[in-house]
Design an enzyme around this catalytic site. Structure first.
Site, short mmCIF file in Angstrom:
data_model
loop_
_atom_site.label_atom_id
_atom_site.label_comp_id
_atom_site.label_asym_id
_atom_site.label_seq_id
_atom_site.Cartn_x
_atom_site.Cartn_y
_atom_site.Cartn_z
N GLU A 132 50.81 19.61 40.95
CA GLU A 132 51.95 19.42 41.84
C GLU A 132 52.00 18.55 43.02
OE1 GLU A 132 54.98 20.34 41.23
OE2 GLU A 132 54.50 21.26 39.20
N HIS A 282 40.13 36.27 42.40
CA HIS A 282 38.85 36.58 41.87
C HIS A 282 37.92 35.77 41.92
CE1 HIS A 282 36.07 38.05 38.87
NE2 HIS A 282 36.39 39.10 39.31
N LYS A 323 31.88 42.32 47.10
CA LYS A 323 32.75 41.08 47.40
C LYS A 323 32.77 40.94 48.83
CE LYS A 323 34.40 40.99 42.55
NZ LYS A 323 35.30 41.29 41.93
#
Length: 359
Positions: A132, A282, A323
């Site tokens: 895009e 993720h 994380k």
């Protein structure tokens, strides 16, 4: 009777414990002071609810930026010297993730500003978030309405993304631009050149040669852009069409996951800013698992955690996976990024750039 009354009073008016003296007091902006947008945004931290989360996110991002300014230790320099992506090392590596709708929307110009001024170190997005950007260099996207009828739009050859309108002709122009580039890449592959999705994106950024493009600036400033789902959109359609002509461009995703994980492993400090969810969220979080978690994290999305999705997971869940570091103070803003992120940039990256990196 008095005993009953006393009992009810104990139920209704349970004795309060004193709060710590430094507990912030709720106080919003007073427009009697006039219209001062700087003070208005500053007041959000003490307004409550998601406004307070906005204020905490501002602090989190500004800590990343201030860490970037600090000198790198000798150990940090040695760690970064092995990074195959030869960017100028800094004391904090900032990962920016965003979903494709934010390129479709006017937030693209905000993201372009960050790439132009080299304010982030790694970008991760989805296929639409790549194509895009290039399509908008060729032809515009339009404002429509959420309630426009799909059947009518389909007959007219107009696609709806929320309340945005994208004519089919935009994708035809994109195909006309992209096809000869893919043909060239296929010829280069025969000579031994190997492309990864990130190298593919950098090549398109070079070819578009347009300062309105996010990926033109990412190419110019050597900001790696990772897209683990690059084929999930118009680019994938065009790669498929290419195979029908007997071509077969191979993109090495294993090399890209290696490169992305190394950006986290070799970072002296790490900050994550993730707009939206899905594979983008993720992918960045998992890379930071390789260094036992990010130091700073800001999530902006509208997803809830109650379906167990990673998109809706709060930062605390990411801490459980390693994380985000256990001593970090991450923030999630429950809100739609097209209006939240420009305000975040106005309180973080924009003043930082004007003060420390003026043109």
């Amino acid at each position: 009777m008095n005993n009953i009354l006393e009992e009810f009073q104990n139920f209704v008016l349970t004795t309060s414990e004193a709060l710590p003296e430094d507990t912030p007091v709720v106080k919003g902006y007073d427009f009697n002071q006039g219209i001062d947008y700087e003070k208005l945004l500053d007041s959000f931290k003490f307004t409550g609810f998601q406004s307070t989360n906005f204020g905490l996110a501002v602090e989190e991002i500004n800590e990343m930026l201030q860490c970037k300014l600090q000198p790198i230790s000798e150990e940090g320099k040695e760690k970064q010297s092995f990074n195959p992506i030869k960017r100028e090392p800094t004391n904090c590596t900032i990962f920016l993730g965003f979903t494709s709708n934010l390129i479709s929307a006017g937030t693209r110009e905000v993201l372009c500003y960050l790439a132009e001024h080299n304010l982030v170190d790694v970008m991760v997005t989805t296929a639409g978030g790549i194509e895009e950007d290039f399509i908008k260099c060729l032809c515009p996207t339009y404002i429509g309405r959420f309630d426009l009828q799909g059947r009518d739009l389909r007959r007219r050859g107009i696609n709806r993304t929320g309340n945005l309108l994208v004519p089919n002709s935009n994708y035809c122009k994109f195909e006309d631009w992209l096809t000869p580039i893919i043909d060239e890449m296929c010829e280069e592959q025969k000579q031994g050149k190997i492309y990864t999705p990130s190298k593919f994106i950098a090549r398109l950024g070079k070819e578009i040669d347009n300062p309105e493009s996010v990926y033109y600036w990412a190419y110019k400033n050597n900001i790696p852009v990772f897209c683990p789902a690059l084929t999930d959109g118009s680019i994938g359609d065009n790669l498929f069409f290419s195979t029908l002509k007997g071509q077969n461009l191979i993109l090495d995703i294993v090399e890209d996951i290696r490169l992305l994980n190394l950006q986290a492993m070799q970072a002296v400090n790490s900050g994550m800013i993730i707009l939206g969810g899905g594979v983008t969220k993720h992918h960045i979080c998992n890379a930071n698992l390789m260094r036992n978690g990010a130091n700073w994290s800001v999530f902006v999305n509208v997803a809830s955690e109650f379906d167990g999705s990673d998109s809706g997971a709060r930062p605390d869940e990411a801490i459980s996976w390693g994380k985000i570091q256990v001593d970090a103070h991450p923030t999630k803003i429950y809100g739609e990024a097209s209006f939240i992120f420009p305000l975040l940039v106005a309180k973080t990256f924009a003043p930082f750039q004007q003060k420390y990196r003026p043109k």
